[in-house]
Design a protein around this motif. Structure first.
Motif, short mmCIF file in Angstrom:
data_model
loop_
_atom_site.label_atom_id
_atom_site.label_comp_id
_atom_site.label_asym_id
_atom_site.label_seq_id
_atom_site.Cartn_x
_atom_site.Cartn_y
_atom_site.Cartn_z
N GLY A 1 -8.83 -77.20 -45.01
CA GLY A 1 -7.58 -77.76 -44.53
C GLY A 1 -6.76 -76.84 -43.66
O GLY A 1 -5.68 -77.23 -43.19
N HIS A 2 -7.22 -75.62 -43.42
CA HIS A 2 -6.45 -74.66 -42.61
C HIS A 2 -6.42 -75.08 -41.14
O HIS A 2 -7.37 -75.64 -40.61
CB HIS A 2 -7.07 -73.27 -42.72
N THR A 3 -5.32 -74.75 -40.49
CA THR A 3 -5.19 -74.84 -39.04
C THR A 3 -4.96 -73.42 -38.51
O THR A 3 -4.90 -72.46 -39.28
CB THR A 3 -4.01 -75.73 -38.63
N LEU A 4 -4.78 -73.30 -37.21
CA LEU A 4 -4.51 -71.98 -36.64
C LEU A 4 -3.23 -71.38 -37.19
O LEU A 4 -3.10 -70.17 -37.32
CB LEU A 4 -4.43 -72.10 -35.11
N GLN A 5 -2.27 -72.23 -37.57
CA GLN A 5 -0.96 -71.74 -38.01
C GLN A 5 -0.89 -71.44 -39.51
O GLN A 5 0.10 -70.88 -39.97
CB GLN A 5 0.12 -72.77 -37.66
N THR A 6 -1.92 -71.78 -40.28
CA THR A 6 -1.87 -71.58 -41.73
C THR A 6 -1.92 -70.09 -42.07
O THR A 6 -2.84 -69.39 -41.65
CB THR A 6 -3.06 -72.28 -42.41
N PRO A 7 -0.97 -69.57 -42.83
CA PRO A 7 -0.99 -68.14 -43.20
C PRO A 7 -2.21 -67.82 -44.08
O PRO A 7 -2.74 -68.69 -44.78
CB PRO A 7 0.31 -67.94 -43.98
N TRP A 8 -2.61 -66.55 -44.04
CA TRP A 8 -3.71 -66.07 -44.87
C TRP A 8 -3.19 -65.16 -45.98
O TRP A 8 -2.25 -64.39 -45.77
CB TRP A 8 -4.69 -65.24 -44.03
N THR A 9 -3.84 -65.23 -47.12
CA THR A 9 -3.65 -64.20 -48.14
C THR A 9 -4.39 -62.93 -47.69
O THR A 9 -5.18 -62.96 -46.74
CB THR A 9 -4.22 -64.64 -49.49
N GLU A 10 -4.16 -61.83 -48.38
CA GLU A 10 -4.89 -60.60 -48.04
C GLU A 10 -6.39 -60.77 -48.23
O GLU A 10 -7.18 -60.24 -47.44
CB GLU A 10 -4.36 -59.43 -48.87
N LEU A 11 -6.80 -61.48 -49.26
CA LEU A 11 -8.23 -61.70 -49.48
C LEU A 11 -8.83 -62.57 -48.38
O LEU A 11 -9.97 -62.33 -47.94
CB LEU A 11 -8.47 -62.32 -50.85
N GLN A 12 -8.09 -63.55 -47.90
CA GLN A 12 -8.58 -64.36 -46.78
C GLN A 12 -8.67 -63.53 -45.51
O GLN A 12 -9.62 -63.68 -44.72
CB GLN A 12 -7.68 -65.58 -46.59
N LEU A 13 -7.70 -62.66 -45.29
CA LEU A 13 -7.77 -61.75 -44.14
C LEU A 13 -9.01 -60.87 -44.24
O LEU A 13 -9.71 -60.66 -43.24
CB LEU A 13 -6.51 -60.88 -44.09
N ALA A 14 -9.28 -60.35 -45.43
CA ALA A 14 -10.45 -59.49 -45.62
C ALA A 14 -11.74 -60.25 -45.32
O ALA A 14 -12.69 -59.69 -44.75
CB ALA A 14 -10.47 -58.95 -47.05
N TYR A 15 -11.77 -61.54 -45.70
CA TYR A 15 -12.95 -62.35 -45.41
C TYR A 15 -13.11 -62.54 -43.90
O TYR A 15 -14.19 -62.30 -43.34
CB TYR A 15 -12.86 -63.71 -46.10
N PHE A 16 -12.04 -62.97 -43.24
CA PHE A 16 -12.12 -63.21 -41.80
C PHE A 16 -12.53 -61.95 -41.05
O PHE A 16 -13.42 -61.97 -40.20
CB PHE A 16 -10.77 -63.71 -41.27
N ALA A 17 -11.85 -60.85 -41.34
CA ALA A 17 -12.11 -59.60 -40.61
C ALA A 17 -13.51 -59.07 -40.89
O ALA A 17 -14.19 -58.56 -39.98
CB ALA A 17 -11.07 -58.54 -41.00
N GLY A 18 -13.98 -59.19 -42.13
CA GLY A 18 -15.32 -58.75 -42.46
C GLY A 18 -16.38 -59.59 -41.78
O GLY A 18 -17.33 -59.07 -41.17
N CYS A 19 -16.20 -60.90 -41.85
CA CYS A 19 -17.12 -61.83 -41.21
C CYS A 19 -17.17 -61.59 -39.70
O CYS A 19 -18.24 -61.53 -39.09
CB CYS A 19 -16.63 -63.25 -41.52
N ALA A 20 -16.00 -61.42 -39.08
CA ALA A 20 -15.93 -61.23 -37.63
C ALA A 20 -16.58 -59.93 -37.19
O ALA A 20 -17.43 -59.91 -36.30
CB ALA A 20 -14.47 -61.28 -37.18
N MET A 21 -16.18 -58.82 -37.81
CA MET A 21 -16.68 -57.53 -37.35
C MET A 21 -18.16 -57.36 -37.65
O MET A 21 -18.88 -56.68 -36.90
CB MET A 21 -15.86 -56.39 -37.95
N TRP A 22 -18.65 -57.93 -38.74
CA TRP A 22 -20.10 -57.88 -38.99
C TRP A 22 -20.85 -58.57 -37.86
O TRP A 22 -21.84 -58.04 -37.35
CB TRP A 22 -20.43 -58.53 -40.33
N THR A 23 -20.35 -59.75 -37.46
CA THR A 23 -21.00 -60.48 -36.37
C THR A 23 -20.95 -59.68 -35.08
O THR A 23 -21.97 -59.50 -34.40
CB THR A 23 -20.31 -61.84 -36.17
#
Length: 239
Positions: free
Chosen positions: A99-121
């Protein structure tokens, strides 16, 4: 004509050389409008990321205050103290973005997931083209002021956590990656155009040191305002 997949891998140092290493660490300076939009303006502004090259994992350190670090894997993300003590964890993290959109805030754990997923790729590209189960198809060339860029549609297997199942890579005449398009599924399928520049060679492998990400339009064009994400990389170490 050389298969684009093979040309790209060879241009970046070759698969045989790449497979001699197990991880890469990079110092990052990051900016852009995404981080404050997600409620995390400074957590990963200056940090070091280490990613696996044979398995999918990543770690950012420091992760915000108190010398914490993150640990990302496709099915789990965690924050740890400097001594390795687990502070928080989230299992099946991708489901938390429903249900997230571009404007939905992230928790720190969600940030860690996004950043880890992105930089690994990002740091494993284009060698992910040789990953088991990854499928590729060459598309029509893309005209630029520097000549046509060859394009490759990439379909990732389900076990890889990345921005979107299907992504598009653009390569110059030498086979170097110049642009990377995807839709960020965990942010409402937001379309991105990721521009890649300023290559450096480290231990025989070529890495871009400047990344800029913009909002992609339906026709594939993009404007440079706003700057969604900037990533400047330095001190690249393979091990």
């Amino acid at each position: 004509m050389t298969r684009l997949k093979d040309l790209a891998i060879e241009a970046h140092g070759g698969l045989e050389r790449w497979q001699q290493f197990g991880q890469v660490s990079v110092d990052l300076v990051q900016g852009g409008v995404l981080w404050p939009l997600k409620g995390q303006p400074q957590t990963l502004e200056r940090t070091t990321v280490t990613v696996g090259l044979k398995k999918q994992w990543a770690s950012h350190a420091p992760f915000g205050a108190d010398n914490r670090r993150s640990r990302f894997e496709p099915g789990r993300v965690a924050l740890e103290a400097e001594d390795g003590t687990m502070l928080e964890e989230l299992l099946d993290p991708r489901a938390s973005f429903a249900g997230h959109t571009l404007q939905t805030p992230w928790t720190e754990l969600q940030l860690a997931y996004f950043a880890g997923c992105a930089m690994w790729t990002y740091l494993n590209m284009p060698f992910l083209l040789a990953w088991p189960g990854t499928e590729t198809e060459e598309l029509e060339p893309w005209p630029t002021d520097d000549g046509d860029w060859r394009r490759l549609a990439v379909r990732f297997p389900a076990e890889i956590a990345t921005h979107s199942t299907v992504q598009t890579l653009y390569f110059d005449v030498e086979g170097l990656l110049k642009r990377h398009d995807y839709d960020v599924e965990i942010a409402g399928n937001t379309p991105g155009a990721h521009i890649i520049e300023d290559y450096a060679e480290v231990s025989g492998i070529k890495f871009p040191t400047k990344r800029r990400i913009y909002a992609r339009q339906p026709d594939g064009s993009f404007g440079t305002d706003p700057l969604v994400v900037s990533i400047d990389l330095s001190n690249i170490r393979l091990g």
